[in-house]
Design a protein around this motif. Structure first.
Motif, PDB file in Angstrom:
ATOM      1  N   VAL A  71      44.387  38.591  40.054  1.00  0.00           N
ATOM      2  CA  VAL A  71      43.122  36.958  41.418  1.00  0.00           C
ATOM      3  C   VAL A  71      43.618  36.973  42.724  1.00  0.00           C
ATOM      4  O   VAL A  71      44.408  37.119  42.944  1.00  0.00           O
ATOM      5  N   ILE A  72      42.477  36.866  43.006  1.00  0.00           N
ATOM      6  CA  ILE A  72      42.882  36.903  44.888  1.00  0.00           C
ATOM      7  C   ILE A  72      42.367  36.175  45.151  1.00  0.00           C
ATOM      8  O   ILE A  72      41.685  35.423  45.158  1.00  0.00           O
ATOM      9  N   ASP A  73      43.302  35.799  45.919  1.00  0.00           N
ATOM     10  CA  ASP A  73      43.387  33.601  46.525  1.00  0.00           C
ATOM     11  C   ASP A  73      43.019  33.641  47.353  1.00  0.00           C
ATOM     12  O   ASP A  73      43.572  34.034  49.094  1.00  0.00           O
ATOM     13  N   ASP A  98      36.477  34.930  54.757  1.00  0.00           N
ATOM     14  CA  ASP A  98      36.286  35.799  56.367  1.00  0.00           C
ATOM     15  C   ASP A  98      37.188  37.157  56.501  1.00  0.00           C
ATOM     16  O   ASP A  98      36.602  38.021  56.789  1.00  0.00           O
ATOM     17  N   VAL A  99      38.856  37.147  56.006  1.00  0.00           N
ATOM     18  CA  VAL A  99      39.511  37.888  55.926  1.00  0.00           C
ATOM     19  C   VAL A  99      38.586  39.170  55.142  1.00  0.00           C
ATOM     20  O   VAL A  99      38.386  40.509  54.966  1.00  0.00           O
ATOM     21  N   LEU A 100      38.419  38.182  53.665  1.00  0.00           N
ATOM     22  CA  LEU A 100      38.065  39.708  52.572  1.00  0.00           C
ATOM     23  C   LEU A 100      36.566  40.163  52.820  1.00  0.00           C
ATOM     24  O   LEU A 100      35.875  41.101  52.761  1.00  0.00           O
ATOM     25  N   ALA A 101      35.873  39.500  53.895  1.00  0.00           N
ATOM     26  CA  ALA A 101      34.002  39.824  53.882  1.00  0.00           C
ATOM     27  C   ALA A 101      34.461  40.615  54.713  1.00  0.00           C
ATOM     28  O   ALA A 101      34.001  42.268  55.113  1.00  0.00           O
ATOM     29  N   LEU A 102      35.377  40.277  56.156  1.00  0.00           N
ATOM     30  CA  LEU A 102      35.625  41.850  57.002  1.00  0.00           C
ATOM     31  C   LEU A 102      36.202  42.939  56.613  1.00  0.00           C
ATOM     32  O   LEU A 102      35.859  43.924  56.709  1.00  0.00           O
ATOM     33  N   PRO A 110      30.133  45.337  48.999  1.00  0.00           N
ATOM     34  CA  PRO A 110      29.265  44.543  48.680  1.00  0.00           C
ATOM     35  C   PRO A 110      30.824  43.410  48.573  1.00  0.00           C
ATOM     36  O   PRO A 110      31.675  43.713  48.046  1.00  0.00           O
ATOM     37  N   PHE A 111      30.224  42.028  49.468  1.00  0.00           N
ATOM     38  CA  PHE A 111      31.674  41.238  48.343  1.00  0.00           C
ATOM     39  C   PHE A 111      31.092  41.027  47.181  1.00  0.00           C
ATOM     40  O   PHE A 111      30.647  40.561  46.219  1.00  0.00           O
ATOM     41  N   GLY A 147      49.234  43.814  51.748  1.00  0.00           N
ATOM     42  CA  GLY A 147      48.638  42.110  51.622  1.00  0.00           C
ATOM     43  C   GLY A 147      47.109  43.366  51.996  1.00  0.00           C
ATOM     44  O   GLY A 147      47.179  44.520  52.851  1.00  0.00           O
ATOM     45  N   LEU A 148      46.111  42.140  51.753  1.00  0.00           N
ATOM     46  CA  LEU A 148      45.522  42.493  52.032  1.00  0.00           C
ATOM     47  C   LEU A 148      45.256  41.399  53.682  1.00  0.00           C
ATOM     48  O   LEU A 148      43.675  42.420  53.777  1.00  0.00           O
ATOM     49  N   GLY A 149      45.207  40.955  53.943  1.00  0.00           N
ATOM     50  CA  GLY A 149      45.330  39.996  55.254  1.00  0.00           C
ATOM     51  C   GLY A 149      45.661  38.801  54.933  1.00  0.00           C
ATOM     52  O   GLY A 149      45.823  38.582  54.126  1.00  0.00           O
ATOM     53  N   TRP A 150      45.541  38.340  56.435  1.00  0.00           N
ATOM     54  CA  TRP A 150      45.644  36.732  56.595  1.00  0.00           C
ATOM     55  C   TRP A 150      45.066  35.855  55.318  1.00  0.00           C
ATOM     56  O   TRP A 150      43.590  36.086  55.160  1.00  0.00           O
ATOM     57  N   LYS A 151      45.782  34.702  54.951  1.00  0.00           N
ATOM     58  CA  LYS A 151      45.188  33.935  53.987  1.00  0.00           C
ATOM     59  C   LYS A 151      44.489  34.425  53.094  1.00  0.00           C
ATOM     60  O   LYS A 151      43.988  34.350  51.909  1.00  0.00           O
ATOM     61  N   VAL A 152      44.892  35.449  52.456  1.00  0.00           N
ATOM     62  CA  VAL A 152      44.864  36.490  51.820  1.00  0.00           C
ATOM     63  C   VAL A 152      45.301  36.527  50.200  1.00  0.00           C
ATOM     64  O   VAL A 152      46.399  37.769  50.814  1.00  0.00           O
ATOM     65  N   ASP A 153      46.284  36.531  49.561  1.00  0.00           N
ATOM     66  CA  ASP A 153      47.306  36.603  48.432  1.00  0.00           C
ATOM     67  C   ASP A 153      46.756  37.237  47.171  1.00  0.00           C
ATOM     68  O   ASP A 153      45.483  36.738  46.361  1.00  0.00           O
ATOM     69  N   THR A 154      47.633  37.562  46.356  1.00  0.00           N
ATOM     70  CA  THR A 154      47.250  38.522  45.323  1.00  0.00           C
ATOM     71  C   THR A 154      48.393  37.857  44.058  1.00  0.00           C
ATOM     72  O   THR A 154      49.420  38.344  44.167  1.00  0.00           O
TER      73      THR A 154
END
Length: 685
Positions: A71-73, A98-102, A110-111, A147-154
């Protein structure tokens, strides 16, 4: 709004289980588990789920590991100052989405929106994916190494998410895209998989010099390096932090250089696959942990703040350079009779008014009765300056808790339940290893007390591990007396409460003192003895208490499984260890002495008068009531003192003992909130 009957939550839980997701109950309106060992107990069985959620409006927890989910939060900022780091801000990033979109743009992908999606209470987004085959993925947090980036947890193996149908702070978790969980895109799986580790080589630190002091330092450093290199896949960062805090004690005392310690621990962290930036941040945080303090002007000073020395390191110093310990006035031990009568002695210091005074208190009970929960709850309350047993005000001060039968993970789980949403007190030092009293344990504890002159309590939870071998040629009684004597000398010298957690015999006894495991030497050497026994009726336990500075008494306690807390029940023990009818009669007769059975009928409208008469007669035979010639009933004795508001109901000691003064900024936190054993890095919020 949550459905108080649990029907909506049950529907959500059954829906999740039908998708093959393993579910378990969370505390109603909260994000923490309502049970321990939640991951192995999570289930897809509809009957078990129905039974659980029929008992209350529990929130829904989904164990992502057994459910084969990733689960990507995508979180959102929690306050105006919660802004992205520069390397994200320069791309216009404002939140996790926004981080995941980047990341999608960078990888020309694609998103991944076409999957089961839940909007969290805060407005964030949870994207559910089926976990890939092969090496299991672990939890990640923000910009950590994997980690994938700021404000993105898994959340994956070892994690949980709050499911749809739950609520938090009055806001719901809602499904926004009801679709099957899509397979996790391969490019995301690649980002989340750890890089292959380099060939493992043992790391040994060589320190120059000879003698016992150098040998000790070498052993301490290599032990902490091995803690990191030997840690499990999901424990590297935690092990690195613990090692940093532990060696930070030696840095603060001038025994080791900070640059050397950083280099040794960074090498170990890189070997197990930690990212250099994350590892450096963790090491720096551990070396400067709150309370660790900086070296004094002479480079050797140790802060008096309650820093947790993870192993109670007692570094043998060179005699010429050893700092002088603080001088303590030796207590007077001889008087003439008239001098003794004219002397003005201070009142005993109380860690828990009416229950734990300065000196040695023995807390005994059968295995698994809840002694460790009780002792840890008291330690948290005293360290925070809150309320013991959820009702007895205590003044705060540093506390040392030797949890010699526990692991750090178990301690973390228990504290998480006891604290709930409250902050952990910095004044509580927790230690899982300490040498026995005769082999250096006494000196290690004494040095901690020297560094914490305001300490109020030391708890030793497994006393058997601190006793050491009995001296040769002495009787069993004398050996037990000597073993308690080590703790007694510490308690008397420093004027603190020392609590020894011990076991009772298998064979019961009418005298609770004789139930203490061993012989009478243990109870005889202690200043007070507390025995926790299981109870019947409304109470979960009875705490029997006697001692030199405390009144002999017994108290009814209830155990709250959801929070791990023991609560003190109002009224005499007899009110809580008998059936409802007898308890009601006891309360009525206590309020109306001289009552007859017919007078009680109004209070017991559901019980016929003949049953009331028979019950009163049996209670009189059992000594719970007394009866006069006219058939009137009276209470036997009152087991609790009802004094003025300035006197504790537990004893005649003041609620705020004279030695305890209000400390600036002291917390008045009550440590009784419901919570569960989960930390912030393992829960998708």
């Amino acid at each position: 709004m949550p459905h108080t009957d649990g029907s909506a939550q049950l529907t959500s839980a059954l829906d999740a289980a039908s998708r093959g997701w393993h579910v378990f109950p969370l505390i109603p309106g909260d994000k923490r588990p309502a049970l321990t060992d939640w991951e192995p107990r999570a289930t897809t069985d509809p009957d078990r789920i129905t039974a659980a959620w029929s008992a209350g409006a529990f929130n829904l927890g989904i164990a992502t590991g057994p459910s084969r989910l990733v689960v990507i939060d995508l979180d959102r900022p929690k306050h105006p100052e919660d802004t992205p780091p520069a390397h994200w801000a320069e791309h216009g990033v404002t939140d996790g989405a926004d981080v995941l979109a980047l990341l999608c743009d960078r990888h020309r992908q694609p998103f991944p929106a076409d999957t089961y999606t839940v909007r969290a209470w805060s407005g964030g987004t949870h994207l559910y994916f089926a976990a890939p085959e092969g090496e299991p993925l672990r939890n990640t947090a923000g910009d950590s190494a994997r980690g994938l980036g700021w404000k993105v947890d898994t959340r994956a193996v070892g994690g949980l998410v709050v499911g749809a149908g739950s609520t938090f702070n009055g806001h719901p978790y809602e499904v926004t895209h009801d679709a099957p969980a899509a397979p996790l895109p391969g490019w995301l799986a690649g980002l989340l998989r750890p890089a292959p580790l380099p060939p493992q080589k043992p790391i040994r630190v060589a320190l120059s010099g000879r003698g016992r002091r150098t040998a000790f330092l070498r052993c301490a450093v290599n032990g902490e390096v091995e803690r990191v290199t030997g840690s499990g896949e999901d424990q590297h960062n935690n092990a690195l932090y613990i090692a940093s805090v532990a060696l930070g004690q030696l840095v603060a005392g001038g025994e080791l250089a900070e640059a050397d310690v950083t280099g040794w621990l960074l090498t170990a962290a890189l070997q197990v696959g930690q990212g250099e930036r994350e590892a450096c941040r963790t090491i720096a945080s551990g070396l400067r942990a709150p309370g660790r303090g900086a070296p004094a002007a002479d480079g050797r000073g140790m802060s008096a703040n309650p820093i947790p020395p993870l192993h109670l390191y007692s570094v043998p110093s060179d005699p010429a350079s050893a700092p002088a310990p603080p001088k303590r006035e030796r207590p007077r031990t001889a008087w003439t009779a008239d001098q003794l009568m004219a002397a003005d002695f201070p009142e005993p210091k109380w860690a828990v008014p009416g229950i734990l005074a300065e000196g040695v208190s023995l807390l005994a009970g059968p295995p698994k009765v809840g002694k460790s929960w009780l002792s840890l709850g008291l330690a948290l309350a005293v360290a925070a300056g809150g309320q013991a047993f959820d009702s007895v005000p205590v003044q705060g001060g540093p506390v040392l808790y030797l949890a010699l039968e526990d692991t750090p993970r178990r301690l973390q789980t228990r504290m998480g339940k006891l604290l709930g949403s409250q902050q952990a007190p910095a004044g509580l030092t927790l230690v899982t290893e300490c040498p026995p009293f005769p082999q250096g344990g006494t000196e290690a504890i004494a040095q901690w007390l020297d560094r914490n002159p305001d300490a109020r309590m030391v708890v030793i939870d497994g006393f058997a591990k601190m006793r050491g071998q009995a001296p040769q040629g002495v009787s069993a009684y004398d050996a037990d007396y000597v073993s308690v004597g080590y703790a007694k000398r510490l308690a008397d010298h420093y004027g603190i409460a020392v609590v020894l957690v011990h076991h009772v015999r298998k064979a019961g006894s009418d005298d609770f003192l004789t139930e203490v495991s061993g012989n009478n030497g243990i109870a005889g050497a202690a200043d007070a003895t507390l025995v926790l026994k299981r109870a019947r009726g409304q109470a979960d336990g009875i705490l029997h208490l006697t001692g030199r500075d405390v009144d002999e008494a017994e108290y009814a306690l209830s155990f709250q499984p959801a929070s791990g807390a023991w609560h003190l029940l109002d009224g005499p023990v007899s009110d809580h260890t008998v059936g409802d009818t007898r308890a009601t009669i006891l309360r009525y007769v206590r309020a109306h002495p001289g009552s007859k059975p017919k007078d009680m009928a109004g209070e017991l409208s559901h019980v016929d008068i003949d049953t009331i008469r028979r019950t009163c007669a049996r209670m009189a035979e059992a000594g719970q009531l007394t009866k006069d010639a006219g058939g009137r009933y009276y209470p036997d004795t009152d087991t609790r003192t009802h004094g003025t508001p300035e006197v504790s109901e537990l004893s005649d000691c003041p609620v705020t003992p004279p030695d305890q003064h209000e400390r600036p900024g002291q917390s008045k936190t009550e440590l009784s909130g419901l919570s569960g054993p989960i930390d912030g890095e393992r829960t998708a919020r």
